[in-house]
Design a protein around this motif. Sequence first.
Motif, PDB file in Angstrom:
ATOM      1  N   ASN A  54       0.836  -1.010   0.045  1.00 39.35           N
ATOM      2  CA  ASN A  54       0.069  -0.196   0.086  1.00 39.35           C
ATOM      3  C   ASN A  54       0.941   1.232  -0.006  1.00 39.35           C
ATOM      4  O   ASN A  54       2.158   1.160   0.109  1.00 39.35           O
ATOM      5  CB  ASN A  54      -1.067   0.013   1.327  1.00 39.35           C
ATOM      6  CG  ASN A  54      -2.063  -0.969   1.257  1.00 39.35           C
ATOM      7  OD1 ASN A  54      -2.962  -1.200   0.514  1.00 39.35           O
ATOM      8  ND2 ASN A  54      -1.684  -2.140   2.027  1.00 39.35           N
ATOM      9  N   ALA A  55       0.291   2.387  -0.290  1.00 34.34           N
ATOM     10  CA  ALA A  55       1.094   3.704  -0.454  1.00 34.34           C
ATOM     11  C   ALA A  55       1.789   3.863   0.862  1.00 34.34           C
ATOM     12  O   ALA A  55       1.124   4.190   2.006  1.00 34.34           O
ATOM     13  CB  ALA A  55       0.198   4.662  -0.809  1.00 34.34           C
ATOM     14  N   THR A  56       3.231   3.798   0.915  1.00 36.02           N
ATOM     15  CA  THR A  56       3.871   4.211   2.268  1.00 36.02           C
ATOM     16  C   THR A  56       4.799   5.069   1.693  1.00 36.02           C
ATOM     17  O   THR A  56       5.619   4.970   0.966  1.00 36.02           O
ATOM     18  CB  THR A  56       4.525   2.675   2.678  1.00 36.02           C
ATOM     19  OG1 THR A  56       3.503   1.916   2.923  1.00 36.02           O
ATOM     20  CG2 THR A  56       5.507   2.857   4.002  1.00 36.02           C
TER      21      THR A  56
ATOM     22  N   GLY B 207      -4.362   5.534  -0.457  1.00 39.46           N
ATOM     23  CA  GLY B 207      -3.332   4.457  -1.142  1.00 39.46           C
ATOM     24  C   GLY B 207      -3.582   3.158  -0.724  1.00 39.46           C
ATOM     25  O   GLY B 207      -2.807   2.281  -0.796  1.00 39.46           O
ATOM     26  N   GLU B 208      -4.819   2.953   0.251  1.00 41.53           N
ATOM     27  CA  GLU B 208      -4.892   1.448   0.416  1.00 41.53           C
ATOM     28  C   GLU B 208      -5.587   0.855  -0.538  1.00 41.53           C
ATOM     29  O   GLU B 208      -6.507   1.182  -0.986  1.00 41.53           O
ATOM     30  CB  GLU B 208      -5.808   1.645   1.993  1.00 41.53           C
ATOM     31  CG  GLU B 208      -5.082   2.281   2.927  1.00 41.53           C
ATOM     32  CD  GLU B 208      -5.928   2.447   4.072  1.00 41.53           C
ATOM     33  OE1 GLU B 208      -5.286   2.978   5.288  1.00 41.53           O
ATOM     34  OE2 GLU B 208      -6.966   1.796   4.156  1.00 41.53           O
TER      35      GLU B 208
ATOM     36  N   THR C  42     -10.358   1.412   8.124  1.00 39.10           N
ATOM     37  CA  THR C  42      -9.163   1.387   7.370  1.00 39.10           C
ATOM     38  C   THR C  42      -7.744   0.968   7.982  1.00 39.10           C
ATOM     39  O   THR C  42      -7.713   0.743   9.150  1.00 39.10           O
ATOM     40  CB  THR C  42      -8.887   3.052   7.046  1.00 39.10           C
ATOM     41  OG1 THR C  42      -8.346   3.400   8.333  1.00 39.10           O
ATOM     42  CG2 THR C  42     -10.085   3.534   6.406  1.00 39.10           C
ATOM     43  N   LEU C  43      -6.755   0.484   7.062  1.00 40.77           N
ATOM     44  CA  LEU C  43      -5.617   0.217   7.588  1.00 40.77           C
ATOM     45  C   LEU C  43      -5.234   1.142   8.508  1.00 40.77           C
ATOM     46  O   LEU C  43      -4.425   0.887   9.498  1.00 40.77           O
ATOM     47  CB  LEU C  43      -4.545  -0.332   6.413  1.00 40.77           C
ATOM     48  CG  LEU C  43      -5.185  -1.202   5.410  1.00 40.77           C
ATOM     49  CD1 LEU C  43      -4.228  -1.409   4.510  1.00 40.77           C
ATOM     50  CD2 LEU C  43      -5.386  -2.389   6.216  1.00 40.77           C
ATOM     51  N   ALA C  44      -5.218   2.513   8.108  1.00 38.31           N
ATOM     52  CA  ALA C  44      -4.459   3.505   8.864  1.00 38.31           C
ATOM     53  C   ALA C  44      -5.012   3.575  10.157  1.00 38.31           C
ATOM     54  O   ALA C  44      -4.405   3.899  11.565  1.00 38.31           O
ATOM     55  CB  ALA C  44      -4.610   4.820   8.274  1.00 38.31           C
ATOM     56  N   GLU C  45      -6.267   3.356  10.402  1.00 40.83           N
ATOM     57  CA  GLU C  45      -7.149   3.325  11.746  1.00 40.83           C
ATOM     58  C   GLU C  45      -6.444   2.142  12.567  1.00 40.83           C
ATOM     59  O   GLU C  45      -6.368   2.183  13.972  1.00 40.83           O
ATOM     60  CB  GLU C  45      -8.424   3.443  11.746  1.00 40.83           C
ATOM     61  CG  GLU C  45      -9.216   4.407  11.126  1.00 40.83           C
ATOM     62  CD  GLU C  45     -10.535   4.339  10.585  1.00 40.83           C
ATOM     63  OE1 GLU C  45     -11.283   5.548  10.931  1.00 40.83           O
ATOM     64  OE2 GLU C  45     -11.066   3.386  10.094  1.00 40.83           O
TER      65      GLU C  45
ATOM     66  N   GLY D 225      -4.501  10.062   6.972  1.00 42.20           N
ATOM     67  CA  GLY D 225      -3.548   8.751   7.142  1.00 42.20           C
ATOM     68  C   GLY D 225      -2.950   8.409   8.342  1.00 42.20           C
ATOM     69  O   GLY D 225      -2.906   9.477   9.154  1.00 42.20           O
ATOM     70  N   MET D 226      -2.111   7.469   8.425  1.00 43.35           N
ATOM     71  CA  MET D 226      -1.489   7.295   9.558  1.00 43.35           C
ATOM     72  C   MET D 226       0.045   7.834   9.365  1.00 43.35           C
ATOM     73  O   MET D 226       0.628   7.724   8.459  1.00 43.35           O
ATOM     74  CB  MET D 226      -0.891   5.785   9.588  1.00 43.35           C
ATOM     75  CG  MET D 226      -0.559   5.401  10.810  1.00 43.35           C
ATOM     76  SD  MET D 226       1.205   5.241  10.663  1.00 43.35           S
ATOM     77  CE  MET D 226       1.761   4.035   9.557  1.00 43.35           C
TER      78      MET D 226
END
Length: 252
Positions: free
Chosen positions: A35-37, A58-59, A69-72, A102-103
């Motif tokens: 994923n977008a990192t 970007g997930e 979300t992955l960020a959460e 985002g994270m």
Amino acid sequence: MTELTPPVAMPVLDALELLERGEITIQGRITTASNATLYCGIELDGVAAACVYKPVVGERPLWDFPDGTLAEREVATYLVAAATGWEPVPPTVLREGPMGTGMVQLWIAHDDSFDIVDAINSGRSRALQRMALLDAVVNNSDRKVSHLLPVVGDLPEPEPHVYGVDHGVSFGTENKLRTVLWQWAGDPIPDEGVDVLRRLAGLLEQDLGERLSRLLTTAEVRAARRRVQRLLAKGKFPMPPTDWPAVPYPPY
């Protein structure tokens, strides 16, 4: 080519303030991430450090994590990790950035000279044992070797501090623990771990549970509470699942 802002070690509270209020500048992308990192510099009142920024935009959708979300989930894992008092996860926040929400996490300059695989195989690392317990609590389904960052530091210590990163696929309601840290499977949880679980059990009914409810579904928060209670009741590290791959692929 823009010069990269170097990683900087700092106290947790200072890092959180920087991450929450600092100006983020994207400086590069980690192309090996699924994923977008993004590698970024972040600056506030003349203090600058490197951070990682993972924008929600970007997930990639995941069939087994349809909600949130992955960020959460990354931030939720940090909140639980912070409550242990062990600092096993770098300071992490959820905020707006150059590409939206985002994270944002402090970038850790880990020590490549330390053999983390040897430490894993030895089964004697207290830092990794703590990480294994955290993973059991948050139901981490992707604890790879590369997600473990040893930091030796300046002072002589019996072992390095180890940070864990990449917790976007945690907190599933079903048992999906996948990890390279099975060395303590079935072993009694040490006293310090029992004390932490008891503290987490109380906090999950109070402020920590409320904060997690803003990031996760009600069912996911309830499942986290049940996992903590189950670990306390059994008093042992979990065994590898029989209906789910026990080790992530690839393991590194």
